[in-house]
Motif scaffolding. Sequence first.
Motif, PDB file in Angstrom:
ATOM      1  N   ASN A 156       0.797  -1.230   0.000  1.00 62.31           N
ATOM      2  CA  ASN A 156       0.000   0.000   0.000  1.00 62.31           C
ATOM      3  C   ASN A 156       0.825   1.274   0.000  1.00 62.31           C
ATOM      4  OD1 ASN A 156      -2.538  -1.355   0.034  1.00 62.31           O
ATOM      5  ND2 ASN A 156      -2.254  -1.778   2.219  1.00 62.31           N
ATOM      6  N   ILE A 157       2.055   1.207  -0.471  1.00 58.22           N
ATOM      7  CA  ILE A 157       2.853   2.411  -0.697  1.00 58.22           C
ATOM      8  C   ILE A 157       3.299   2.397  -2.152  1.00 58.22           C
ATOM      9  CG2 ILE A 157       3.663   2.567   1.706  1.00 58.22           C
ATOM     10  CD1 ILE A 157       6.374   1.466   0.680  1.00 58.22           C
ATOM     11  N   PRO A 158       3.747   3.535  -2.701  1.00 54.66           N
ATOM     12  CA  PRO A 158       4.224   3.542  -4.092  1.00 54.66           C
ATOM     13  C   PRO A 158       5.404   2.596  -4.285  1.00 54.66           C
ATOM     14  CG  PRO A 158       3.847   5.774  -3.320  1.00 54.66           C
ATOM     15  CD  PRO A 158       3.712   4.886  -2.121  1.00 54.66           C
ATOM     16  N   THR A 159       5.400   1.867  -5.393  1.00 55.96           N
ATOM     17  CA  THR A 159       6.452   0.886  -5.662  1.00 55.96           C
ATOM     18  C   THR A 159       7.032   1.082  -7.059  1.00 55.96           C
ATOM     19  OG1 THR A 159       4.779  -0.703  -6.426  1.00 55.96           O
ATOM     20  CG2 THR A 159       5.504  -0.876  -4.118  1.00 55.96           C
ATOM     21  N   LEU A 160       8.302   0.753  -7.179  1.00 51.81           N
ATOM     22  CA  LEU A 160       9.009   0.780  -8.448  1.00 51.81           C
ATOM     23  C   LEU A 160       9.706  -0.561  -8.619  1.00 51.81           C
ATOM     24  CD1 LEU A 160      11.180   3.581  -9.959  1.00 51.81           C
ATOM     25  CD2 LEU A 160      12.203   1.333  -9.658  1.00 51.81           C
ATOM     26  N   VAL A 161       9.694  -1.109  -9.827  1.00 50.26           N
ATOM     27  CA  VAL A 161      10.361  -2.376 -10.119  1.00 50.26           C
ATOM     28  C   VAL A 161      11.453  -2.115 -11.147  1.00 50.26           C
ATOM     29  CG1 VAL A 161      10.111  -4.667 -11.161  1.00 50.26           C
ATOM     30  CG2 VAL A 161       8.366  -3.811  -9.581  1.00 50.26           C
ATOM     31  N   THR A 162      12.631  -2.702 -10.939  1.00 52.38           N
ATOM     32  CA  THR A 162      13.691  -2.673 -11.943  1.00 52.38           C
ATOM     33  C   THR A 162      13.936  -4.089 -12.438  1.00 52.38           C
ATOM     34  OG1 THR A 162      15.579  -3.030 -10.449  1.00 52.38           O
ATOM     35  CG2 THR A 162      14.784  -0.780 -10.700  1.00 52.38           C
ATOM     36  N   GLY A 163      14.336  -4.220 -13.694  1.00 56.09           N
ATOM     37  CA  GLY A 163      14.599  -5.538 -14.256  1.00 56.09           C
ATOM     38  C   GLY A 163      15.353  -5.440 -15.561  1.00 56.09           C
ATOM     39  N   GLY A 164      15.688  -6.581 -16.140  1.00 53.29           N
ATOM     40  CA  GLY A 164      16.457  -6.624 -17.371  1.00 53.29           C
ATOM     41  C   GLY A 164      15.709  -6.180 -18.611  1.00 53.29           C
ATOM     42  N   PRO A 165      14.471  -6.678 -18.847  1.00 58.25           N
ATOM     43  CA  PRO A 165      13.746  -6.267 -20.060  1.00 58.25           C
ATOM     44  C   PRO A 165      13.530  -4.759 -20.118  1.00 58.25           C
ATOM     45  CG  PRO A 165      12.694  -8.163 -19.015  1.00 58.25           C
ATOM     46  CD  PRO A 165      13.732  -7.666 -18.051  1.00 58.25           C
ATOM     47  N   GLU A 166      13.659  -4.194 -21.303  1.00 60.43           N
ATOM     48  CA  GLU A 166      13.527  -2.737 -21.437  1.00 60.43           C
ATOM     49  C   GLU A 166      12.127  -2.254 -21.091  1.00 60.43           C
ATOM     50  OE1 GLU A 166      15.502  -0.262 -21.896  1.00 60.43           O
ATOM     51  OE2 GLU A 166      17.348  -1.398 -22.132  1.00 60.43           O
ATOM     52  N   ARG A 167      11.104  -3.022 -21.496  1.00 57.35           N
ATOM     53  CA  ARG A 167       9.724  -2.605 -21.244  1.00 57.35           C
ATOM     54  C   ARG A 167       8.900  -3.781 -20.744  1.00 57.35           C
ATOM     55  NH1 ARG A 167      11.357   0.229 -25.656  1.00 57.35           N
ATOM     56  NH2 ARG A 167      11.076   2.491 -25.600  1.00 57.35           N
ATOM     57  N   LEU A 168       8.073  -3.516 -19.756  1.00 53.40           N
ATOM     58  CA  LEU A 168       7.150  -4.516 -19.221  1.00 53.40           C
ATOM     59  C   LEU A 168       5.869  -3.825 -18.776  1.00 53.40           C
ATOM     60  CD1 LEU A 168       9.210  -6.963 -16.943  1.00 53.40           C
ATOM     61  CD2 LEU A 168       8.114  -7.490 -19.113  1.00 53.40           C
ATOM     62  N   ASN A 169       4.756  -4.481 -18.985  1.00 51.43           N
ATOM     63  CA  ASN A 169       3.481  -3.994 -18.465  1.00 51.43           C
ATOM     64  C   ASN A 169       3.172  -4.744 -17.175  1.00 51.43           C
ATOM     65  OD1 ASN A 169       2.938  -2.175 -20.606  1.00 51.43           O
ATOM     66  ND2 ASN A 169       2.246  -3.883 -21.889  1.00 51.43           N
ATOM     67  N   LEU A 170       3.291  -4.064 -16.060  1.00 51.81           N
ATOM     68  CA  LEU A 170       3.076  -4.678 -14.756  1.00 51.81           C
ATOM     69  C   LEU A 170       1.748  -4.198 -14.171  1.00 51.81           C
ATOM     70  CD1 LEU A 170       6.687  -4.385 -13.292  1.00 51.81           C
ATOM     71  CD2 LEU A 170       5.666  -6.307 -14.507  1.00 51.81           C
ATOM     72  N   ARG A 171       1.115  -5.051 -13.380  1.00 48.79           N
ATOM     73  CA  ARG A 171      -0.226  -4.750 -12.863  1.00 48.79           C
ATOM     74  C   ARG A 171      -0.198  -3.870 -11.623  1.00 48.79           C
ATOM     75  NH1 ARG A 171      -3.811  -9.944 -12.060  1.00 48.79           N
ATOM     76  NH2 ARG A 171      -5.269  -8.264 -11.499  1.00 48.79           N
ATOM     77  N   TYR A 172       0.769  -4.090 -10.746  1.00 47.83           N
ATOM     78  CA  TYR A 172       0.695  -3.472  -9.420  1.00 47.83           C
ATOM     79  C   TYR A 172       1.773  -2.419  -9.167  1.00 47.83           C
ATOM     80  CZ  TYR A 172      -2.410  -7.416  -8.681  1.00 47.83           C
ATOM     81  OH  TYR A 172      -3.434  -8.325  -8.796  1.00 47.83           O
ATOM     82  N   ALA A 173       2.901  -2.493  -9.847  1.00 45.25           N
ATOM     83  CA  ALA A 173       3.963  -1.512  -9.636  1.00 45.25           C
ATOM     84  C   ALA A 173       3.540  -0.154 -10.191  1.00 45.25           C
ATOM     85  CB  ALA A 173       5.256  -1.970 -10.300  1.00 45.25           C
ATOM     86  N   ASN A 174       3.878   0.915  -9.500  1.00 39.31           N
ATOM     87  CA  ASN A 174       3.574   2.258  -9.975  1.00 39.31           C
ATOM     88  C   ASN A 174       4.511   2.692 -11.093  1.00 39.31           C
ATOM     89  OD1 ASN A 174       2.952   2.283  -6.762  1.00 39.31           O
ATOM     90  ND2 ASN A 174       1.440   3.479  -7.905  1.00 39.31           N
ATOM     91  N   SER A 175       5.690   2.066 -11.172  1.00 39.96           N
ATOM     92  CA  SER A 175       6.656   2.437 -12.203  1.00 39.96           C
ATOM     93  C   SER A 175       7.593   1.265 -12.460  1.00 39.96           C
ATOM     94  CB  SER A 175       7.452   3.673 -11.762  1.00 39.96           C
ATOM     95  OG  SER A 175       8.307   4.121 -12.790  1.00 39.96           O
TER      96      SER A 175
END
Length: 306
Positions: A156-175
Amino acid sequence: MFAPMIYQGGVYQHNKILELVEDLGGYLIQKNEMQTEVSLNLFVPKEDIGLLEAKANALKGELKYAPLAGTDILLVIPSLAFHHMPHPSCDIAEYLRREGATTTLIGLSRGVGKRIAQIKESEKKLIEEYDIAIFVMGIFDACIIEKEEKLLEDINIPTLVTGGPERLNLRYANSYVGGIGRINHRLKKEGEIKKLDDVLTSVIRLVEERRENIAKDPLIIEPPKIMYEIENQVSDIKDVVSPSPISIQIDGLRVKLPYNEYNNVINEIRFDDEGYKLGEIAAIKPSLFRQSILIKVRPISDITTI
């Protein structure tokens, strides 16, 4: 309104900066001395920044806006094992600290494996004590997507995900910031520094959105002022050996004193100008981080219930 700033300059005569900040009604958040250099994280009234800039120029120092000063940011990795703790996690933490943030890194106890990854309720509660959470993932898109749903769904706080693929459509991460996977060296090449800049930009955006939401119903008392009163009224805080005995957050503070011993003391801290005690204007509870004290300040809309 206060503006978060960083002053960097020589140790010699830096007390003149601190004296001016105090005269202006501002606050020192953190001080780091490195031999002949000093770095000061400050909160300064916006209308008085020009006076501080003039003093910084006179002392041959540098004053810059620090968008992450007064923020408490958590980096989350699947585990603390070497396989899941690549260099980007440490580099990201250091990059954010340069902009004024306080950063902490944790590894999940059951975050390993695409199919079996889990997050414990206690880990979820710990993550939500912070302002922003950054989940440092690996290089496979299917793994990141599946883990993101399992680990971030109830955060329930803002979240950011980092990863290898350049682009991903994620459901729950804010960025999401791509191009950062498992790397077995420090991030120092031009393209890698650009990725760190992308992370910084995304975090700043999330922080500013939180601050804008809070500004719609401001806090009864700003966290820097609470920090100032704790330092003046709780003498034992000076004996804490942590580099940051008090960590400022967007909507509160973390005080690194044992909750069981100091709960009553913290509750009784007085704000004579406003006529409140801290326990009347904030939720004070034990933190899951080393049994410290977590303070979350109530908004002005709650003032009628005091």
